[in-house]
Structure formats: C-alpha cells, structure tokens
Motif scaffolding. Structure first.
Motif, short mmCIF file in Angstrom:
data_model
loop_
_atom_site.label_atom_id
_atom_site.label_comp_id
_atom_site.label_asym_id
_atom_site.label_seq_id
_atom_site.Cartn_x
_atom_site.Cartn_y
_atom_site.Cartn_z
N ASN A 98 76.84 14.93 -57.96
CA ASN A 98 77.65 14.87 -56.74
C ASN A 98 78.53 13.61 -56.69
OD1 ASN A 98 74.68 14.06 -56.35
ND2 ASN A 98 75.77 12.81 -54.83
N THR A 123 60.18 14.63 -61.76
CA THR A 123 60.70 14.55 -60.38
C THR A 123 59.78 15.30 -59.42
OG1 THR A 123 62.92 14.39 -61.27
CG2 THR A 123 62.75 14.97 -58.95
N VAL A 245 70.86 21.02 -54.50
CA VAL A 245 71.94 20.13 -54.93
C VAL A 245 72.56 19.54 -53.65
CG1 VAL A 245 72.49 21.52 -56.97
CG2 VAL A 245 73.64 22.02 -54.82
N THR A 249 77.41 22.42 -48.40
CA THR A 249 76.46 23.31 -47.70
C THR A 249 75.13 22.63 -47.42
OG1 THR A 249 75.42 24.26 -49.69
CG2 THR A 249 77.45 25.31 -48.93
N ASP A 297 62.52 9.44 -51.42
CA ASP A 297 62.90 8.78 -52.68
C ASP A 297 64.38 8.41 -52.64
OD1 ASP A 297 62.56 8.07 -55.50
OD2 ASP A 297 63.77 9.85 -55.92
N ALA A 322 62.32 9.07 -58.75
CA ALA A 322 61.66 10.35 -59.04
C ALA A 322 61.68 10.72 -60.52
CB ALA A 322 62.28 11.45 -58.20
N SER A 323 62.73 10.35 -61.24
CA SER A 323 62.78 10.74 -62.66
C SER A 323 62.27 9.61 -63.57
CB SER A 323 64.21 11.12 -63.06
OG SER A 323 65.05 9.98 -62.99
N1 LIG Z 1 65.44 11.79 -56.78
C1 LIG Z 1 65.73 11.91 -58.06
O1 LIG Z 1 65.59 11.00 -58.86
C2 LIG Z 1 66.21 13.23 -58.55
C3 LIG Z 1 65.87 13.62 -59.86
C4 LIG Z 1 66.36 14.82 -60.32
C5 LIG Z 1 67.16 15.62 -59.49
N2 LIG Z 1 67.47 15.20 -58.25
C6 LIG Z 1 68.29 16.05 -57.36
O2 LIG Z 1 67.68 17.33 -57.32
C7 LIG Z 1 68.69 18.32 -57.38
C8 LIG Z 1 68.11 19.61 -57.90
O3 LIG Z 1 67.85 19.52 -59.29
P1 LIG Z 1 67.41 20.83 -60.11
O4 LIG Z 1 67.35 20.44 -61.53
O5 LIG Z 1 66.22 21.46 -59.48
O6 LIG Z 1 68.69 21.74 -59.86
P2 LIG Z 1 68.77 23.32 -59.75
O7 LIG Z 1 70.21 23.65 -59.83
O8 LIG Z 1 67.83 23.96 -60.69
O9 LIG Z 1 68.23 23.62 -58.26
C9 LIG Z 1 68.98 23.44 -57.10
C10 LIG Z 1 68.72 24.64 -56.20
O10 LIG Z 1 69.35 24.41 -54.94
C11 LIG Z 1 69.79 25.67 -54.48
N3 LIG Z 1 70.77 25.52 -53.43
C12 LIG Z 1 72.09 25.19 -53.54
N4 LIG Z 1 72.66 25.20 -52.32
C13 LIG Z 1 71.68 25.51 -51.43
C14 LIG Z 1 71.65 25.69 -50.03
N5 LIG Z 1 72.74 25.53 -49.29
N6 LIG Z 1 70.48 26.01 -49.46
C15 LIG Z 1 69.36 26.17 -50.21
N7 LIG Z 1 69.32 26.04 -51.54
C16 LIG Z 1 70.48 25.72 -52.13
C17 LIG Z 1 70.35 26.34 -55.73
O11 LIG Z 1 70.48 27.73 -55.58
C18 LIG Z 1 69.29 25.95 -56.76
O12 LIG Z 1 68.26 26.91 -56.86
C19 LIG Z 1 69.78 17.67 -58.25
O13 LIG Z 1 71.04 18.23 -57.99
C20 LIG Z 1 69.71 16.22 -57.88
O14 LIG Z 1 70.62 15.92 -56.84
C21 LIG Z 1 67.02 14.03 -57.77
#
Ligand SMILES: NC(=O)c1ccc[n+]([C@@H]2O[C@H](COP(=O)([O-])OP(=O)(O)OC[C@H]3O[C@@H](n4cnc5c(N)ncnc54)[C@H](O)[C@@H]3O)[C@@H](O)[C@H]2O)c1
Ligand SMILES: O=C(O)[C@H](O)CO
Length: 382
Positions: A98, A123, A245, A249, A297, A322-323
């Motif tokens: 993002n 995570t 993500v 939205t 986190d 988290a990671s």
């Molecule tokens: N805190 C951390 O250190 C850390 C570590 C890894 C990832 N993340 C965050 O976690 C997010 C998810 O990672 P991932 O690998 O699971 O990605 P992913 O793409 O597998 O999962 C994201 C999910 O969100 C859903 N989604 C999108 N818009 C939505 C909405 N409006 N309502 C409900 N669901 C919605 C998608 O359909 C998808 O299933 C990453 O984009 C990142 O921002 C944070």
C-alpha cells in the motif's frame, strides 16, 4: 544538491547496479545478486525511514533496480527517477504494498515485486500471540509483577477470557487470515465466522474435516460460517482478527459504528495495516469499555500512536513485528532480491505467488523466475 547517502558496496565491478534502501537479514540475498553480476549498494544511513530525497540520491544516474521498504513512499517521483536511471524493477521487502503507487510504476514501466507466503505463518503466529496476550491480560499481569504488586493468589486477579468453544471472527481470510483461523480453531477449538470478498474454500474444508475428527473422538465439533456482511462477524465473534489488504475498501473498516456493535468484552487484533482501524475511535471505545481488549501490531500513523492509546491497560501494543522471525525475514530478503534479479535477467513471473518454497531452499539454485510481481510488467532484455 542532495546530501550524500552512506552505502556499503558489494561486488563493485558487477554489470547491473542494484540498490537496497536498507540492510536486510541473512546473506543469501546478497550472494544471489552478486553471483549474478550485480553490483549491490546497501544504504547504511543511520536513519530509520528514508525520505524520497534520500532515495533519489541512492538511485542516482544509473540504477537497474531497487529493493525498498514498506515505510517508503514509492510514487511517481521515485518511479520516474528509476526509469530515467535505466531501471526496470522495484521490490518491496513486504507482502503489503500500500506504500506503492502501482499506477505510477506502470506508467514508468517498472515491475513491482512483493514477498508473499514466506511470512504467512510467522504473521499469523504473532496475531495469535496478541490474541492470547489481550484475552489473558499478559502484559498487564507482567507489569503488575515487575512493579512488586503481587501479594498472593486472589480469585479476581487478572481474570480474562477463555477462548475454547468461543467464536473467532476473521476479516480478510486470505493467506494470513486463513493461517490464523486454523491456529485458533486447532489450538483452541474455536468456531469460525469470516468475511472476505472471496470464498475461503480450503479453510472451510479444513474446519469441516476438523469438526468431523473432533466429533468422531467424542468432542464438540467446531463449525464455520461465511458471513454475508462484516457486521455479522463483528456482532457474533468473541475474538476478531483483521487480515485484509489496505486499500480504499478497508480504510477505517473499524469505525465508531462498527465498534459499537461488537461485544463489550470482545478481543480485537490488528496485524494488517494501521489505517484499517480508526485509531481515535478505538481509543474512545477502549476508555468506555474496559472489558474490551485489543492487540495491535500496526498503527494508523506509524511510528506514532494516537493520543491516549499508550495509557490504555486494555491494549497490547507491539512495533510492527508480525513478520519478525529469522527464517521469514531472511526469506523476505531473498524473495525481494529474486524479484528484481529475475526482471534484470528477463525471467518470467512465477505462476503461483502462494507457493514460493522453491525460492527459499538455502542450498538450491532458485527457479529462473520472479517469485512475485504484482503488476505483470514484461521482463527487461538481457
Ligand atoms: N503486520 C505485519 O507485519 C504484516 C505482515 C504481513 C502482512 N501484513 C498485512 O496483511 C495483509 C494480508 O496479507 P496476505 O498475505 O494474507 O494477503 P492476501 O492477499 O492473501 O489476503 C488478503 C485478503 O483480504 C481480502 N480483502 C480485500 N479487501 C477486502 C475487504 N474489503 N473486506 C474483506 N476482505 C478483503 C482479500 O480478498 C484477501 O483474501 C497484507 O496486505 C499486509 O498489509 C502485515
Ligand atoms: O506487509 C508486510 O509484509 C509486513 O507489514 C511486514 O512484514
């Protein structure tokens, strides 16, 4: 005139100039680049977050690719500078992107990589840790002990929430959300309610099979439900973990109205991105509802917390870790390096960003592909 930026140089005579805006864990990523004719320049500036000007200075006049961080603002200014310097590839060392204006990258013909999969379990484990820490008031109790306040066992001392048999709500049941759900279901026999734009078929199948296993063993089976609305999850769940993500939205997806429909003693966890929660509203909600607990986190204005959050005993807060397991962070560095290297070498994009294990085998040669490119840019010429 931009201030010079301190760097460390690997393989000075390499043909392709690759810049990493930060030092990253492990050495395999460095080896993979230098063994493939890259001159690698790693920024060693003692500054946590680099500005756009700092990164412009790093890109300079000639640069084939950059590995960057989620704290950096990758938009038109940086992508056009990278294009002018002859660059074709950028990779975030993160799955979330993002911080990247993908449209701007497209306009400048720059491939954008990310690092999915390698951080899924790490995570999810941190989200599970935050859930437990919040539900069982671990941080409050730890502070109480260290303050010398413990005078002996008491029936009311730090009473928290039991998870077993309760309902876990997951918003965003992708890779991490599904892994977290499995942990809470297998570990604590929680029932699942989830909301996602897409059906989490594998997760549903897992819960069904696990429920049948429990039943066959004389235990209460677990159940799953795909909610029609996010509100259904918020109303029904005892624990809610956010894993979508961050985009238009999901910005402020948790707002005052939605906080108000959650159970008064619910646990809310966020290991996705800070702006998914309206943090000012959250602080007000925590003040008004002392039994409501959060594990965070990520924060809306990282590295800052909104006023009042740090004073709330019903909040557990950690700095975006988290990671942060060794294996994962080294793997993220490897995937980011292979994303840019693959583009430089003209390799195709790997077919399945959910299956990146072949790139992570320490002693094996990685496949000739870019592990994960989010904008499908064509490869540059050799
Ligand atoms: N805190 C951390 O250190 C850390 C570590 C890894 C990832 N993340 C965050 O976690 C997010 C998810 O990672 P991932 O690998 O699971 O990605 P992913 O793409 O597998 O999962 C994201 C999910 O969100 C859903 N989604 C999108 N818009 C939505 C909405 N409006 N309502 C409900 N669901 C919605 C998608 O359909 C998808 O299933 C990453 O984009 C990142 O921002 C944070
Ligand atoms: O998106 C990501 O990958 C995280 O926030 C850092 O691991």
């Amino acid at each position: 005139m931009a201030k010079p930026i301190s760097i460390e140089v690997w393989n000075p005579s390499g043909k392709y100039r690759v810049v990493s805006t930060k030092s990253m864990p492990g050495t395999r990523w460095i080896r993979l680049l230098t063994d493939n004719d890259c001159r690698l320049e790693i920024c060693t500036e003692a500054k946590t977050i680099l500005s756009v000007d700092d990164i412009l200075a790093l890109i300079g006049d000639r640069c084939d690719a950059v590995i960057g961080q989620l704290t950096e603002d990758w938009g038109e200014v940086l992508f056009s500078a990278l294009k002018r310097a002859g660059g074709t590839a950028f990779s975030n060392m993160a799955v979330g992107y993002n911080n990247v204006d993908v449209e701007a990258a497209n306009r400048n013909g720059i491939a954008v990589g990310n690092t999915p999969g390698v951080l899924t379990e790490t995570t999810a484990e941190l989200a599970a840790s935050l859930t437990l820490a919040a539900a069982r008031r671990i941080v409050e109790a730890d502070q109480f002990m260290r303050a010398g306040l413990y005078e002996g066992w008491l029936p009311h001392l730090f009473v928290g929430n039991l998870l077993k048999g309760q309902t876990v709500g997951v918003i965003g049941a992708g890779r991490i959300g599904s892994a977290y759900a499995r942990m809470m279901i297998e570990g604590f026999k929680m029932n699942l309610i989830y909301y996602d734009l897409y059906q989490a078929t594998r997760l549903e199948k897992f819960v069904t099979a696990y429920g049948q296993f429990l039943k066959a063993n004389g235990e209460q089976p677990v159940t799953w439900k795909r909610a029609a609305t996010m509100e259904d999850v918020l109303r029904e769940a005892d624990v809610i973990s956010l894993h979508p993500v961050l985009d238009k939205t999901t910005y402020h997806l948790i707002n005052p109205e939605r906080l108000a429909i959650m159970k008064k003693d619910a646990v809310l966890v966020n290991a996705s991105r800070g702006p998914v929660i309206d943090e000012v509203a959250l602080v007000e909600h925590l003040k008004a509802n002392p039994m409501f607990r959060v594990g965070l986190d990520v924060f809306e204005d990282e590295p800052y917390m909104k006023p009042g959050l740090a004073d709330m005993k019903n909040a557990v807060v950690v700095p975006h870790i988290a990671s942060a397991s060794k294996w994962t962070r080294e793997g993220m560095a490897t995937l980011a390096a292979l994303n840019v290297l693959g583009k430089i070498k003209g390799y195709p994009v790997w077919g399945n960003p959910n299956q990146v294990e072949p790139f992570l085998k320490e002693s094996a040669t990685p496949p000739p592909a870019c592990p994960s490119i989010v904008n499908g840019m064509p490869s540059s010429k050799l």
